[in-house]
Motif scaffolding. Structure first.
Motif, PDB file in Angstrom:
ATOM      1  N   SER A   1       0.826  -1.207   0.000  1.00 52.38           N
ATOM      2  CA  SER A   1       0.000   0.000   0.000  1.00 52.38           C
ATOM      3  C   SER A   1       0.858   1.255   0.000  1.00 52.38           C
ATOM      4  CB  SER A   1      -0.911  -0.003   1.224  1.00 52.38           C
ATOM      5  OG  SER A   1      -1.619   1.213   1.317  1.00 52.38           O
ATOM      6  N   SER A   2       1.906   1.281   0.829  1.00 49.84           N
ATOM      7  CA  SER A   2       2.760   2.475   0.896  1.00 49.84           C
ATOM      8  C   SER A   2       3.448   2.727  -0.442  1.00 49.84           C
ATOM      9  CB  SER A   2       3.801   2.325   2.012  1.00 49.84           C
ATOM     10  OG  SER A   2       4.688   1.252   1.746  1.00 49.84           O
ATOM     11  N   TRP A   3       3.877   1.646  -1.090  1.00 46.37           N
ATOM     12  CA  TRP A   3       4.544   1.801  -2.388  1.00 46.37           C
ATOM     13  C   TRP A   3       3.570   2.340  -3.433  1.00 46.37           C
ATOM     14  CZ3 TRP A   3       9.399   2.018  -3.958  1.00 46.37           C
ATOM     15  CH2 TRP A   3       9.652   1.966  -5.326  1.00 46.37           C
ATOM     16  N   GLU A   4       2.361   1.805  -3.457  1.00 46.19           N
ATOM     17  CA  GLU A   4       1.372   2.265  -4.427  1.00 46.19           C
ATOM     18  C   GLU A   4       0.977   3.718  -4.169  1.00 46.19           C
ATOM     19  OE1 GLU A   4       0.213   0.890  -7.202  1.00 46.19           O
ATOM     20  OE2 GLU A   4       1.683  -0.713  -6.857  1.00 46.19           O
ATOM     21  N   LEU A   5       0.856   4.079  -2.903  1.00 48.76           N
ATOM     22  CA  LEU A   5       0.508   5.464  -2.576  1.00 48.76           C
ATOM     23  C   LEU A   5       1.582   6.433  -3.063  1.00 48.76           C
ATOM     24  CD1 LEU A   5      -0.876   4.907   1.033  1.00 48.76           C
ATOM     25  CD2 LEU A   5      -2.186   5.809  -0.897  1.00 48.76           C
ATOM     26  N   GLU A   6       2.848   6.080  -2.838  1.00 49.75           N
ATOM     27  CA  GLU A   6       3.934   6.944  -3.287  1.00 49.75           C
ATOM     28  C   GLU A   6       4.063   6.926  -4.810  1.00 49.75           C
ATOM     29  OE1 GLU A   6       6.688   9.200  -1.572  1.00 49.75           O
ATOM     30  OE2 GLU A   6       4.535   9.301  -1.219  1.00 49.75           O
ATOM     31  N   LYS A   7       3.877   5.766  -5.410  1.00 51.81           N
ATOM     32  CA  LYS A   7       3.945   5.662  -6.867  1.00 51.81           C
ATOM     33  C   LYS A   7       2.890   6.557  -7.514  1.00 51.81           C
ATOM     34  CE  LYS A   7       3.728   2.195 -10.573  1.00 51.81           C
ATOM     35  NZ  LYS A   7       3.521   0.740 -10.854  1.00 51.81           N
ATOM     36  N   THR A   8       1.678   6.544  -6.956  1.00 50.51           N
ATOM     37  CA  THR A   8       0.590   7.365  -7.481  1.00 50.51           C
ATOM     38  C   THR A   8       0.886   8.852  -7.291  1.00 50.51           C
ATOM     39  OG1 THR A   8      -1.013   5.619  -7.016  1.00 50.51           O
ATOM     40  CG2 THR A   8      -1.876   7.855  -7.297  1.00 50.51           C
ATOM     41  N   ARG A   9       1.380   9.205  -6.119  1.00 50.02           N
ATOM     42  CA  ARG A   9       1.705  10.615  -5.840  1.00 50.02           C
ATOM     43  C   ARG A   9       2.767  11.131  -6.807  1.00 50.02           C
ATOM     44  NH1 ARG A   9       5.511  13.684  -3.102  1.00 50.02           N
ATOM     45  NH2 ARG A   9       6.763  11.833  -2.575  1.00 50.02           N
ATOM     46  N   LEU A  10       3.806  10.354  -7.002  1.00 49.53           N
ATOM     47  CA  LEU A  10       4.894  10.790  -7.878  1.00 49.53           C
ATOM     48  C   LEU A  10       4.473  10.808  -9.344  1.00 49.53           C
ATOM     49  CD1 LEU A  10       7.738   8.876  -6.052  1.00 49.53           C
ATOM     50  CD2 LEU A  10       7.513  11.371  -6.218  1.00 49.53           C
ATOM     51  N   LYS A  11       3.588   9.906  -9.718  1.00 50.89           N
ATOM     52  CA  LYS A  11       3.087   9.894 -11.101  1.00 50.89           C
ATOM     53  C   LYS A  11       2.345  11.183 -11.407  1.00 50.89           C
ATOM     54  CE  LYS A  11       0.448   7.093 -14.375  1.00 50.89           C
ATOM     55  NZ  LYS A  11      -0.364   5.848 -14.560  1.00 50.89           N
ATOM     56  N   ARG A  12       1.570  11.662 -10.421  1.00 50.13           N
ATOM     57  CA  ARG A  12       0.852  12.933 -10.620  1.00 50.13           C
ATOM     58  C   ARG A  12       1.824  14.092 -10.814  1.00 50.13           C
ATOM     59  NH1 ARG A  12      -2.617  11.174  -6.292  1.00 50.13           N
ATOM     60  NH2 ARG A  12      -1.479  12.581  -4.890  1.00 50.13           N
ATOM     61  N   LEU A  13       3.022  13.953 -10.247  1.00 43.70           N
ATOM     62  CA  LEU A  13       4.046  14.996 -10.392  1.00 43.70           C
ATOM     63  C   LEU A  13       4.932  14.775 -11.616  1.00 43.70           C
ATOM     64  CD1 LEU A  13       5.170  15.233  -6.648  1.00 43.70           C
ATOM     65  CD2 LEU A  13       3.637  16.789  -7.885  1.00 43.70           C
ATOM     66  N   GLY A  14       4.622  13.695 -12.378  1.00 40.54           N
ATOM     67  CA  GLY A  14       5.402  13.401 -13.568  1.00 40.54           C
ATOM     68  C   GLY A  14       6.755  12.794 -13.262  1.00 40.54           C
ATOM     69  N   LYS A  15       6.880  12.098 -12.118  1.00 40.39           N
ATOM     70  CA  LYS A  15       8.151  11.516 -11.704  1.00 40.39           C
ATOM     71  C   LYS A  15       8.064  10.004 -11.609  1.00 40.39           C
ATOM     72  CE  LYS A  15       9.618  15.549  -8.981  1.00 40.39           C
ATOM     73  NZ  LYS A  15      10.041  16.030  -7.643  1.00 40.39           N
ATOM     74  N   SER A  16       9.205   9.360 -11.795  1.00 40.37           N
ATOM     75  CA  SER A  16       9.307   7.912 -11.615  1.00 40.37           C
ATOM     76  C   SER A  16       9.299   7.595 -10.117  1.00 40.37           C
ATOM     77  CB  SER A  16      10.606   7.400 -12.242  1.00 40.37           C
ATOM     78  OG  SER A  16      10.915   6.095 -11.775  1.00 40.37           O
ATOM     79  N   PRO A  17       8.803   6.405  -9.714  1.00 41.23           N
ATOM     80  CA  PRO A  17       8.873   6.038  -8.291  1.00 41.23           C
ATOM     81  C   PRO A  17      10.308   5.797  -7.822  1.00 41.23           C
ATOM     82  CG  PRO A  17       8.045   4.199  -9.599  1.00 41.23           C
ATOM     83  CD  PRO A  17       8.084   5.390 -10.499  1.00 41.23           C
ATOM     84  N   TRP A  18      11.220   5.554  -8.765  1.00 40.63           N
ATOM     85  CA  TRP A  18      12.614   5.279  -8.412  1.00 40.63           C
ATOM     86  C   TRP A  18      13.389   6.587  -8.302  1.00 40.63           C
ATOM     87  CZ3 TRP A  18      13.133   0.589  -6.669  1.00 40.63           C
ATOM     88  CH2 TRP A  18      12.253  -0.390  -7.113  1.00 40.63           C
ATOM     89  N   THR A  19      13.067   7.323  -7.265  1.00 35.57           N
ATOM     90  CA  THR A  19      13.677   8.624  -7.023  1.00 35.57           C
ATOM     91  C   THR A  19      13.862   8.824  -5.530  1.00 35.57           C
ATOM     92  OG1 THR A  19      13.293  11.013  -7.137  1.00 35.57           O
ATOM     93  CG2 THR A  19      11.349   9.617  -7.141  1.00 35.57           C
ATOM     94  N   ILE A  20      14.818   9.648  -5.161  1.00 32.87           N
ATOM     95  CA  ILE A  20      15.059   9.944  -3.757  1.00 32.87           C
ATOM     96  C   ILE A  20      13.882  10.672  -3.139  1.00 32.87           C
ATOM     97  CG2 ILE A  20      16.134  12.198  -4.137  1.00 32.87           C
ATOM     98  CD1 ILE A  20      17.251   9.509  -1.591  1.00 32.87           C
TER      99      ILE A  20
END
Length: 407
Positions: free
Chosen positions: A224-243
């Motif tokens: 769940s935490s990974w999906e939440l962060e992945k979704t948040r970063l996608k909205r910002l146009g960023k990959s989840p593999w980021t600091i």
């Protein structure tokens, strides 16, 4: 004299409300210092020649958690004091209370460093140990540090709910010891949204044992935490593999912490660091298990779940464990008002209550037959005997419904 004048006179003559626990909150600092207390007891018993007894004090964390705190909860009983409305704002803004939580963190890190020294030392002459700690003592020390880490997750929980950027970073630092940094994401943006529903991995179900719940909650919370962060970063146009991914940067803090400790004290500390981390986050998951067991938010006509209320969390007002856990046991108010600071949380009349404090209930949760005997009838009583309103373990649903006469 009119009724209004009488009421005004009573208000003027009534003494101002005082938080009788104000300085007792410093007891929350016992947990990050008890490894030093344990070491002092080991030294003292070795000095008087009781060398066969002294190693038991490396187990001081589990002894206090499973034995002393439950006894003290029974002896001192519930708190019974709620802050009135008129002092809430002043109490919320009193910085003394947040300093009590801040002080936990340097003491936690100092205890962890001290434990690494003890795990790695070949001789600790000043404690009367010519050959260092034995394996059993090292395991006991790891569990003592793990108890501290578990309570540290609760400190991080208090800090992580706040809007202050410093407190949020302190929350991540506190979580680094138990490698549970993703809790910062999942708890705030996942658990508080889905609490007391079948979709929440951290809400236990009626008929579900702790040993079934543990792997489900650990794995589900991570996903769940990974999906939440992945979704948040996608909205910002960023990959989840980021600091900037708060799951990754929290884990990097743990890797950095363990790496520095291993570099200073040697790789010998790594198995014990891993043991204390697993035990520490398992204590968090035990608390998760008992906080919402069997409780279910019902769906409205729109198909959405009703708003979370105090009725959707198990409450406990036992004062001793409350002092160690910053009112976490007033969990019903916390879910109804998640940004409230711990000192302002109230014990809510409409909340279902556990029979004792968390320290007692953690031990009971390890034994499923005993847990069911203690808790299942309380769940049913809360729903006036209607089993269809309960959050039931899917694999046992048919059997449970048949047992309680529901279709």
């Amino acid at each position: 004299m009119t009724t209004a004048e009488i009421e005004t006179s009573e208000q003027v003559s009534a003494p101002p409300w005082r938080d009788r626990k104000r300085y007792l909150w410093l007891l929350g600092l016992v947990a990050p210092t008890w490894v030093f207390v344990g070491a002092a007891l080991v030294w003292g018993f070795n000095e008087i020649g009781w060398t066969q007894v002294s190693p038991a004090f490396w187990w001081i964390g589990p002894l206090l958690l499973y034995v002393l705190l439950p006894i003290l909860d029974v002896f001192f009983g519930p708190d019974g004091q709620n802050p009135p409305d008129e002092v809430m704002e002043q109490l919320e803004n009193d910085k003394y209370y947040r300093y009590c939580t801040y002080a936990f963190i340097p003491l936690q890190l100092a205890s962890l460093v001290f434990a690494c020294y003890l795990w790695s030392a070949s001789a600790v002459d000043w404690l009367g140990l010519d050959n260092g700690l034995g394996l059993i003592s090292k395991i006991g020390l790891a569990l003592t540090i793990g108890v501290m880490g578990g309570i540290g997750i609760n400190t991080a929980h208090e800090l992580g709910h706040k809007k202050d950027e410093l407190e949020r970073w302190l929350s991540k630092i506190t979580l680094a010891q138990t490698v549970y940094g993703h809790f910062y994401i999942e708890h705030n943006r996942g658990h508080h949204v889905r609490v007391a529903t079948p979709e929440d991995p951290a809400s236990s179900r009626f008929g579900e044992s702790f040993w079934t719940f543990l792997p489900r909650s650990v794995s589900g919370s991570f996903r769940s935490s990974w999906e939440l962060e992945k979704t948040r970063l996608k909205r910002l146009g960023k990959s989840p593999w980021t600091i900037h991914n708060d799951v990754l940067n929290a884990w990097l803090m743990s890797i950095a912490l363990f790496g520095v400790l291993a570099a200073v004290f040697g790789p010998i500390v790594l198995p014990f660091l891993l043991l204390q981390a697993v035990y520490g986050f398992s204590l968090l998951e035990t608390v998760n298990y008992l906080e919402h067991y069997g409780l279910l938010r019902q769906k409205t006509a729109s198909g959405r779940y009703e708003r979370c209320t105090p009725a959707h969390s198990w409450n406990s007002d036992h004062i001793v464990t409350n002092l160690f856990l910053y009112h976490l046991q007033r969990h019903s108010d916390h879910h109804a008002n998640p940004t409230r600071r711990y000192q302002t949380l109230r014990s809510m009349a409409e909340a279902p209550n556990l029979p004792s404090g968390y320290a007692s209930m953690i031990g009971i949760a390890y034994f499923p037959p005993l847990w069911r005997k203690v808790m299942d009838h309380r769940v049913l009583d809360h729903f006036d005997g209607d089993i269809t309103l309960v959050n039931i373990q899917p694999s046992k649903r048919a059997k449970i419904l048949a047992r309680y006469g529901a279709k």
